[in-house]
Design an enzyme around this catalytic site. Structure first.
Site, short mmCIF file in Angstrom:
data_model
loop_
_atom_site.label_atom_id
_atom_site.label_comp_id
_atom_site.label_asym_id
_atom_site.label_seq_id
_atom_site.Cartn_x
_atom_site.Cartn_y
_atom_site.Cartn_z
N CYS A 83 0.84 -1.20 0.00
CA CYS A 83 0.00 0.00 0.00
C CYS A 83 0.88 1.26 0.00
O CYS A 83 1.50 1.58 -1.00
CB CYS A 83 -0.97 -0.04 1.19
N TYR A 84 0.97 1.98 1.14
CA TYR A 84 1.84 3.15 1.20
C TYR A 84 3.27 2.77 0.83
O TYR A 84 3.98 3.52 0.15
CB TYR A 84 1.80 3.74 2.61
N HIS A 170 -3.38 -5.48 0.62
CA HIS A 170 -2.79 -5.95 1.88
C HIS A 170 -2.82 -7.48 1.92
O HIS A 170 -3.85 -8.08 2.23
CB HIS A 170 -3.59 -5.39 3.06
N GLU A 172 -1.49 -9.29 4.18
CA GLU A 172 -1.41 -9.76 5.56
C GLU A 172 -2.78 -9.95 6.22
O GLU A 172 -2.88 -10.62 7.26
CB GLU A 172 -0.57 -8.79 6.41
N SER A 224 1.73 -12.89 38.64
CA SER A 224 0.33 -12.53 38.84
C SER A 224 -0.62 -13.70 38.62
O SER A 224 -1.78 -13.64 39.03
CB SER A 224 -0.04 -11.40 37.86
N GLY A 225 -0.15 -14.74 37.95
CA GLY A 225 -1.04 -15.82 37.56
C GLY A 225 -1.56 -15.67 36.15
O GLY A 225 -2.16 -16.59 35.60
N VAL A 227 -1.06 -14.99 31.92
CA VAL A 227 -0.28 -15.72 30.92
C VAL A 227 1.16 -15.21 30.85
O VAL A 227 2.12 -15.98 30.90
CB VAL A 227 -0.95 -15.61 29.53
N SER A 230 3.40 -15.68 34.08
CA SER A 230 3.56 -17.11 34.35
C SER A 230 4.57 -17.75 33.41
O SER A 230 5.44 -18.53 33.83
CB SER A 230 2.20 -17.82 34.23
#
Length: 514
Positions: A83-84, A170, A172, A224-225, A227, A230
């Site tokens: 694009c750009y 695009h 992606e 903290s528990g 993701v 941990s």
């Protein structure tokens, strides 16, 4: 860039830059997002296998539009412009860009007139996603047209001698149905990437790097528990074992059974040095009578730092503080188009510590996206119940209890939320849900249970789908699931007699209610 045969993505402010990186990494090719003004000399220090110029909201014809180092085009590296990025390449390489007679936003179908290497796997008519007003009007020297639409004659062009592939669409985004095939051809056939960047390799490299950095010193990790913290702890533990000391602050505002699960998983199963601060009473006493959501957050943030600091001082001499910073945090802090840096909240990453606790920071996940962190967790043997845990706000249930936070209201919400979790986990598409939870509202309504009149609380159920939490749409839970959730909460949680479902999207609403 790292020693891998990676790709450098120059960011011109596109909302899809992170998505480009995720698509490249899904193909087992390492990549980094860099500022648009990164110089050729900087890249030569650790040259990538190829460059991708992202899209962006500006017009290359406007004064002050984001630019790039012209020396990039003489480095001998393949280049994909999106694009750009396509328009910038054309402008820099003696082509011409002009405003299009018709703007294209959304779905379009391109006609591929010449297969070349990047279109080998796609049909002659390909649905793609467009988002542009300007377009290439005159091709640069050495380029030829590969694809077009009726309103954009040069939708894809190429200089195959130099490996330059500017695309107006695009590849992606999911709306470009075979965009991954196009990216795969660019990465492997044009850039000659090996595709050897795997999570197992990341673990090996990270363990080596952590051991070299830490040496005989010790590391403190606020667990903290969630993701991120941990899995950061699990990776550090694999690297340095007993030199890692984790502090878990139980603020009394966690989901049902969460504190016990963290203690069991990391203290018992992993055998970490886990120190648990049972601080429920301190937090809840300080929240008494507080209704304003921002004041709740400030109290929780200050109290967390205070409790964490007390525990940290008991650990002994520690040089490093570990944080679960992810790659999106790093990208935002770089501010590629000159915007303000993002400040990470203190109750998410342990900031605001007293000056006498002088730590050096260690961030073992700073190169990874959230989905990659989950893959890493599985490789490290972290249980699925933690790896697949949905995002949870730093202030915990305090911002899901509208109004005053009391012990009774926390217990009520924990039980209602437990029923929500148990029912949505039964769905086949459970992992398509970004977050699902219950909210306790500050109102009571009349109900009838048996032959008795009730005047009890209202719970709202919220479920959303999202890629990154920046935008979100409400999730279409099946009616049967909604009915079961409502029946279970009303019949099993004494104190709630009405359940409603939140069908607001973000924006204009936020995911959390406070």
């Amino acid at each position: 860039m790292k020693a891998h045969d990676g790709i450098a993505i120059l960011d011109f402010g596109s909302q899809y830059s992170q998505l480009i990186a995720r698509r490249v990494r899904e193909l087992n090719v390492y990549c980094e997002i860099l500022r648009h003004d990164t110089t050729a000399d900087t890249l030569r220090a650790k040259p990538p296998k190829g460059l991708i110029l992202s899209g962006g909201p500006a017009s290359v014809l406007a004064d002050g539009a984001p630019d790039c180092d012209p020396a990039l085009f003489s480095m001998g590296l393949p280049m994909l412009g999106i694009c750009y990025g396509m328009q910038l390449m054309a402008n820099k390489l003696d082509g011409r860009v002009k405003p299009g007679a018709h703007r294209e936003y959304g779905r379009a179908v391109i006609t591929i007139t010449e297969k070349d290497v990047i279109f080998q796997d796609v049909p002659p008519q390909l649905p793609v996603w467009m988002s542009h007003g300007d377009q290439v009007d005159q091709l640069p020297s050495g380029f030829r047209t590969l694809a077009s639409t009726p309103s954009c004659p040069h939708t894809a062009i190429a200089d195959t001698e130099r490996g330059f592939y500017p695309l107006q669409f695009h590849p992606e985004v999911a709306h470009t149905t075979q965009g991954t095939d196009i990216l795969r051809r660019y990465l492997f056939d044009v850039c000659d990437c090996s595709g050897d960047w795997t999570m197992a390799q990341f673990i090996d490299e990270s363990v080596t790097a952590i051991r070299e950095k830490v040496g005989d010193e010790h590391v403190l990790c606020g667990l903290s528990g969630g993701v991120d913290s941990s899995i950061a702890a699990a990776l550090l533990h694999k690297a340095i074992g007993k030199q890692l000391h984790c502090v878990f602050v139980d603020n009394g505002l966690l989901r049902h059974g969460e504190a016990e699960q963290v203690e069991h998983t990391f203290g018992e199963a992993f055998g970490m040095d886990l120190r648990v601060a049972h601080a429920q009473d301190i937090f809840l006493d300080r929240l008494a009578g507080v209704i304003d959501p921002e004041e709740k957050r400030k109290i929780i943030g200050r109290t967390f730092i205070e409790v964490f600091t007390d525990e940290a001082r008991n650990v002994g001499p520690v040089k490093y503080l570990a944080q679960g910073t992810l790659y999106p945090d790093v990208i935002e802090s770089v501010s590629p188009i000159g915007g303000p840096s993002v400040t990470i909240k203190s109750h998410h990453n342990v900031g605001g510590l007293p000056p006498d606790l002088k730590f050096e920071l260690i961030e073992p996940l700073r190169e990874l996206f959230k989905d990659e962190v989950r893959v890493l967790g599985r490789e490290l043997g972290v249980p699925d119940v933690i790896v697949d845990r949905q995002p949870f706000p730093g202030p915990g249930l305090a911002v899901r209890i509208l109004g005053e936070v009391t012990r009774e209201r926390v217990a009520l919400l924990q039980q209602a939320d437990l029923r929500v979790q148990e029912e949505i986990e039964k769905l086949e598409n459970y992992r398509d849900i970004w977050q699902a939870f219950a909210v306790l509202l500050p109102i009571q309504t009349v109900g009838v249970m048996g032959d008795e009149r009730t005047y009890e609380n209202v719970a709202a159920v919220r479920a959303v789908q999202s890629l990154d939490g920046m935008t979100a749409d409400w999730f279409r839970l099946p009616y049967d699931t909604l009915g079961t959730i409502s029946n279970r909460i009303i019949n099993e949680v004494r104190g709630i007699n009405r359940v409603v479902y939140d069908i607001s999207s973000k924006p204009p609403a936020t995911i959390e209610w406070e």
